[in-house]
Each structure stands twice: as C-alpha cells, then as structure tokens.
Design a protein around this motif. Structure first.
Motif, PDB file in Angstrom:
ATOM      1  N   GLY A  27       0.699  -1.382  -0.607  1.00  0.00           N
ATOM      2  CA  GLY A  27      -0.046  -0.073  -0.099  1.00  0.00           C
ATOM      3  C   GLY A  27       0.662   1.429   0.355  1.00  0.00           C
ATOM      4  O   GLY A  27       0.477   1.885   0.073  1.00  0.00           O
ATOM      5  N   VAL A  28       2.277   1.378   0.397  1.00  0.00           N
ATOM      6  CA  VAL A  28       2.943   2.055   0.350  1.00  0.00           C
ATOM      7  C   VAL A  28       3.247   3.029  -1.270  1.00  0.00           C
ATOM      8  O   VAL A  28       4.073   2.508  -2.290  1.00  0.00           O
ATOM      9  CB  VAL A  28       4.226   2.109   1.137  1.00  0.00           C
ATOM     10  N   HIS A  29       2.591   3.913  -1.894  1.00  0.00           N
ATOM     11  CA  HIS A  29       3.217   4.314  -3.390  1.00  0.00           C
ATOM     12  C   HIS A  29       4.035   4.813  -3.317  1.00  0.00           C
ATOM     13  O   HIS A  29       4.708   6.127  -4.131  1.00  0.00           O
ATOM     14  CB  HIS A  29       1.904   4.973  -3.360  1.00  0.00           C
ATOM     15  N   SER A  30       4.716   6.076  -1.958  1.00  0.00           N
ATOM     16  CA  SER A  30       5.218   7.056  -2.183  1.00  0.00           C
ATOM     17  C   SER A  30       5.752   6.962  -1.068  1.00  0.00           C
ATOM     18  O   SER A  30       5.788   6.868   0.542  1.00  0.00           O
ATOM     19  CB  SER A  30       5.293   8.324  -2.481  1.00  0.00           C
ATOM     20  N   VAL A  31       7.258   7.070  -1.163  1.00  0.00           N
ATOM     21  CA  VAL A  31       8.625   7.601   0.177  1.00  0.00           C
ATOM     22  C   VAL A  31       9.615   8.611  -0.108  1.00  0.00           C
ATOM     23  O   VAL A  31       9.821   8.889  -1.986  1.00  0.00           O
ATOM     24  CB  VAL A  31       9.314   6.503   0.180  1.00  0.00           C
ATOM     25  N   ARG A  32       9.586   9.903   0.621  1.00  0.00           N
ATOM     26  CA  ARG A  32      10.085  10.700   0.807  1.00  0.00           C
ATOM     27  C   ARG A  32      11.108  11.082   1.596  1.00  0.00           C
ATOM     28  O   ARG A  32      10.716  11.240   2.442  1.00  0.00           O
ATOM     29  CB  ARG A  32       9.722  12.156   0.522  1.00  0.00           C
ATOM     30  N   ALA A  33      12.773   9.842   1.592  1.00  0.00           N
ATOM     31  CA  ALA A  33      13.400  10.659   2.258  1.00  0.00           C
ATOM     32  C   ALA A  33      14.222  11.604   2.690  1.00  0.00           C
ATOM     33  O   ALA A  33      14.134  12.557   1.670  1.00  0.00           O
ATOM     34  CB  ALA A  33      14.541   9.723   2.299  1.00  0.00           C
ATOM     35  N   GLY A  34      14.676  11.988   4.114  1.00  0.00           N
ATOM     36  CA  GLY A  34      15.167  13.372   4.490  1.00  0.00           C
ATOM     37  C   GLY A  34      16.093  13.254   5.360  1.00  0.00           C
ATOM     38  O   GLY A  34      16.452  11.801   5.280  1.00  0.00           O
ATOM     39  N   ARG A  35      16.514  13.938   6.331  1.00  0.00           N
ATOM     40  CA  ARG A  35      17.144  14.148   7.030  1.00  0.00           C
ATOM     41  C   ARG A  35      17.131  14.724   7.815  1.00  0.00           C
ATOM     42  O   ARG A  35      16.341  15.928   7.952  1.00  0.00           O
ATOM     43  CB  ARG A  35      19.026  14.049   6.752  1.00  0.00           C
ATOM     44  N   LEU A  36      17.386  14.499   9.247  1.00  0.00           N
ATOM     45  CA  LEU A  36      16.873  15.677  10.696  1.00  0.00           C
ATOM     46  C   LEU A  36      18.375  15.958  11.451  1.00  0.00           C
ATOM     47  O   LEU A  36      19.279  15.579  11.552  1.00  0.00           O
ATOM     48  CB  LEU A  36      15.987  15.077  11.577  1.00  0.00           C
ATOM     49  N   ILE A  37      18.429  17.349  10.878  1.00  0.00           N
ATOM     50  CA  ILE A  37      19.225  17.774  12.369  1.00  0.00           C
ATOM     51  C   ILE A  37      19.251  18.309  13.199  1.00  0.00           C
ATOM     52  O   ILE A  37      18.116  19.090  13.224  1.00  0.00           O
ATOM     53  CB  ILE A  37      20.011  18.824  11.062  1.00  0.00           C
ATOM     54  N   ARG A  38      19.841  18.060  14.259  1.00  0.00           N
ATOM     55  CA  ARG A  38      19.518  19.245  15.599  1.00  0.00           C
ATOM     56  C   ARG A  38      20.924  19.871  16.399  1.00  0.00           C
ATOM     57  O   ARG A  38      21.617  19.496  16.141  1.00  0.00           O
ATOM     58  CB  ARG A  38      19.049  17.707  16.688  1.00  0.00           C
ATOM     59  N   LEU A  39      20.385  20.623  16.901  1.00  0.00           N
ATOM     60  CA  LEU A  39      20.772  21.884  16.323  1.00  0.00           C
ATOM     61  C   LEU A  39      21.057  21.815  17.633  1.00  0.00           C
ATOM     62  O   LEU A  39      19.615  22.589  18.284  1.00  0.00           O
ATOM     63  CB  LEU A  39      21.237  23.159  15.794  1.00  0.00           C
ATOM     64  N   GLU A  40      21.477  22.891  18.935  1.00  0.00           N
ATOM     65  CA  GLU A  40      21.275  23.963  20.079  1.00  0.00           C
ATOM     66  C   GLU A  40      21.972  24.652  19.585  1.00  0.00           C
ATOM     67  O   GLU A  40      23.819  25.172  19.755  1.00  0.00           O
ATOM     68  CB  GLU A  40      21.921  23.107  21.254  1.00  0.00           C
ATOM     69  N   VAL A  41      21.601  25.902  19.551  1.00  0.00           N
ATOM     70  CA  VAL A  41      21.862  27.494  18.989  1.00  0.00           C
ATOM     71  C   VAL A  41      21.508  28.172  20.842  1.00  0.00           C
ATOM     72  O   VAL A  41      20.608  28.553  21.285  1.00  0.00           O
ATOM     73  CB  VAL A  41      21.278  28.051  17.938  1.00  0.00           C
ATOM     74  N   GLU A  42      22.782  28.734  21.384  1.00  0.00           N
ATOM     75  CA  GLU A  42      22.699  30.242  21.883  1.00  0.00           C
ATOM     76  C   GLU A  42      21.960  31.600  21.018  1.00  0.00           C
ATOM     77  O   GLU A  42      22.547  31.794  19.455  1.00  0.00           O
ATOM     78  CB  GLU A  42      23.668  30.166  22.606  1.00  0.00           C
ATOM     79  N   ALA A  43      20.920  32.107  21.717  1.00  0.00           N
ATOM     80  CA  ALA A  43      19.765  32.973  20.935  1.00  0.00           C
ATOM     81  C   ALA A  43      19.498  33.905  22.151  1.00  0.00           C
ATOM     82  O   ALA A  43      19.076  33.473  23.458  1.00  0.00           O
ATOM     83  CB  ALA A  43      19.629  32.701  20.097  1.00  0.00           C
ATOM     84  N   ASP A  44      19.000  35.069  21.872  1.00  0.00           N
ATOM     85  CA  ASP A  44      18.015  36.076  22.993  1.00  0.00           C
ATOM     86  C   ASP A  44      16.429  35.222  22.999  1.00  0.00           C
ATOM     87  O   ASP A  44      16.008  35.738  24.203  1.00  0.00           O
ATOM     88  CB  ASP A  44      18.219  37.910  22.478  1.00  0.00           C
ATOM     89  N   GLY A  45      16.517  34.573  22.570  1.00  0.00           N
ATOM     90  CA  GLY A  45      14.727  34.176  22.262  1.00  0.00           C
ATOM     91  C   GLY A  45      14.516  32.934  20.685  1.00  0.00           C
ATOM     92  O   GLY A  45      15.418  33.153  20.252  1.00  0.00           O
TER      93      GLY A  45
END
Length: 85
Positions: free
Chosen positions: A36-54
């Motif tokens: 039943g799977v007709h389409s797959v879009r593969a991607g990637r996840l990037i996790r950042l820790e960012v210092e910022a004022d908000g």
C-alpha cells in the motif's frame, strides 16, 4: 538574555525532484509485503543547540545556517522547529 534553544531542522527533497533513497525504501517496503505504500520521500533531521536571545532569534540563525550550508535550496525544502533547550 541569551539561552540555549534546541532547534530541529528537517530537510527533504522538493516536490518534483528525484528521490533515489525514497524510491529504494518504497521498493524494499513493497518487497516486505507493504504493497500500500505508493510514495516515500527520504530526508534528514539535523538537531542543533543554538544560543540566542529568544526563539525567533534561534530560528533566524538556523534558517541562515540552512541557506548557507545545511540545505540546498534549489532541490531541498527545510522546516525549522525551535524548542527550549
């Protein structure tokens, strides 16, 4: 006052761009019986820790990183999600 924000960047191929990894996954799922799977879009996840004022400053910084390095805006789409770190 600056603090550290957790930022998730999800990068996927733009619609209409070939996605060989996604197609390979789709075919493999079919071979495993998931017909039943007709389409797959593969991607990637990037996790950042960012210092910022908000959170908006963290988002702006991450978006600039995406435009300069993390994603290729011609063939990829990215979504930035900020949460308190």
């Amino acid at each position: 006052m600056s603090r550290v924000w957790s930022v998730d960047v999800r990068v996927t191929p733009r619609e209409g761009i070939l996605d060989p990894a996604g197609e390979t996954i789709r075919r493999a799922l079919g071979n495993l019986g998931y017909e039943g799977v007709h389409s797959v879009r593969a991607g990637r996840l990037i996790r950042l820790e960012v210092e910022a004022d908000g959170p908006e400053a963290a988002r702006a910084s991450a978006e600039k990183m995406c435009e300069q390095l993390i994603a290729n805006p011609i063939i990829e789409h990215y979504v930035v999600r900020v949460r308190e770190g």
